[in-house]
Design an enzyme around this catalytic site. Structure first.
Site, PDB file in Angstrom:
ATOM      1  N   VAL A 152       0.901  -1.149   0.000  1.00 49.87           N
ATOM      2  CA  VAL A 152       0.000   0.000   0.000  1.00 49.87           C
ATOM      3  C   VAL A 152       0.941   1.200   0.000  1.00 49.87           C
ATOM      4  O   VAL A 152       1.631   1.453   0.989  1.00 49.87           O
ATOM      5  CB  VAL A 152      -0.930   0.014   1.233  1.00 49.87           C
ATOM      6  CG1 VAL A 152      -1.678   1.339   1.323  1.00 49.87           C
ATOM      7  CG2 VAL A 152      -1.908  -1.149   1.168  1.00 49.87           C
ATOM      8  N   PRO A 153       1.028   1.918  -1.108  1.00 46.47           N
ATOM      9  CA  PRO A 153       2.082   2.917  -1.300  1.00 46.47           C
ATOM     10  C   PRO A 153       1.838   4.245  -0.589  1.00 46.47           C
ATOM     11  O   PRO A 153       1.656   5.286  -1.217  1.00 46.47           O
ATOM     12  CB  PRO A 153       2.103   3.090  -2.822  1.00 46.47           C
ATOM     13  CG  PRO A 153       0.684   2.869  -3.227  1.00 46.47           C
ATOM     14  CD  PRO A 153       0.182   1.784  -2.295  1.00 46.47           C
ATOM     15  N   CYS A 154       1.879   4.224   0.736  1.00 56.84           N
ATOM     16  CA  CYS A 154       1.671   5.444   1.502  1.00 56.84           C
ATOM     17  C   CYS A 154       2.753   6.476   1.196  1.00 56.84           C
ATOM     18  O   CYS A 154       2.531   7.673   1.398  1.00 56.84           O
ATOM     19  CB  CYS A 154       1.607   5.136   2.994  1.00 56.84           C
ATOM     20  SG  CYS A 154       2.991   4.185   3.630  1.00 56.84           S
ATOM     21  N   HIS A 155       3.888   6.031   0.662  1.00 60.41           N
ATOM     22  CA  HIS A 155       4.955   6.962   0.304  1.00 60.41           C
ATOM     23  C   HIS A 155       4.547   7.892  -0.843  1.00 60.41           C
ATOM     24  O   HIS A 155       5.139   8.941  -1.021  1.00 60.41           O
ATOM     25  CB  HIS A 155       6.228   6.188  -0.069  1.00 60.41           C
ATOM     26  CG  HIS A 155       6.054   5.225  -1.198  1.00 60.41           C
ATOM     27  ND1 HIS A 155       5.543   3.956  -1.003  1.00 60.41           N
ATOM     28  CD2 HIS A 155       6.292   5.341  -2.524  1.00 60.41           C
ATOM     29  CE1 HIS A 155       5.504   3.324  -2.168  1.00 60.41           C
ATOM     30  NE2 HIS A 155       5.937   4.150  -3.112  1.00 60.41           N
TER      31      HIS A 155
END
Length: 193
Positions: A152-155
């Site tokens: 989950v690409p929270c970046h």
């Protein structure tokens, strides 16, 4: 959580980890960005998933404990490793088990997985896309609790004005910028020095 397997594996940014359940399918129940070395990542996984069965990482074709790791998890390890090395890999196809997260968080994570590699958005924009324009802070809290980074690409989610915002992984914003740089996004223009 019983019936969980965990594994720590090397990547371009350090040793990451995955936890999975549901043999033989192997849905990911947690991911871990690098801590202080392989043992730090392993310790974090042990804390998050007490009683999980640990598996050792071996190189493809080698001998070792990877025999019992589900194919989906082997594929997830390869995809995460390639993505963090800068390869154009779509991590949104990795199956996640979202049952342990609050419903709002699950909605945020599902939407975050649609953000294309090499692009970013803001907490406010993500809240608007969720149909909750006043929930930017709640989106930030959900992403701060993200148990699936970098899958989950929270970046890829930034604060207003394109500022990096926070990042709860070890190394903080520097780790966020490093992962984004592997995707071709530079928050700070590169300098000669």
């Amino acid at each position: 959580m019983s019936g969980v397997g965990v594994i720590v594996f090397p990547t371009a940014i350090g040793h990451c980890g995955l936890a999975w359940a549901g043999e033989p399918g192997g849905a990911v129940v947690g991911a871990q960005l690098p801590e202080s070395g392989a043992e730090g990542t392993r310790t974090r996984l042990r804390t998050r998933f007490p009683g999980a069965t640990e598996h050792e990482h071996t190189e493809p074709g080698g001998t070792g404990a990877l025999v019992r790791v589900p194919d989906r998890i082997l594929g997830a390890i390869e995809a995460v490793t390639a993505s963090l090395a800068g390869e154009d890999v779509d991590l949104s196809t990795i199956p996640l088990d979202l049952r342990s997260v609050p419903p709002f968080h699950a909605r945020v994570y599902d939407l975050a997985r649609t953000i294309p590699r090499g692009t970013t958005t803001t907490y406010g924009e993500l809240a608007r896309r969720l149909g909750e324009p006043g929930a930017a802070q709640a989106v930030g809290q959900a992403l701060g609790a993200n148990p699936f980074a970098p899958i989950v690409p929270c970046h890829r989610i930034l604060a207003a004005g394109g500022k990096p915002g926070g990042f709860s992984a070890s190394g903080g914003v520097a780790t966020k910028e490093r992962i984004l740089a592997a995707e071709g996004v530079h928050l700070t223009p590169p300098t000669l020095f």
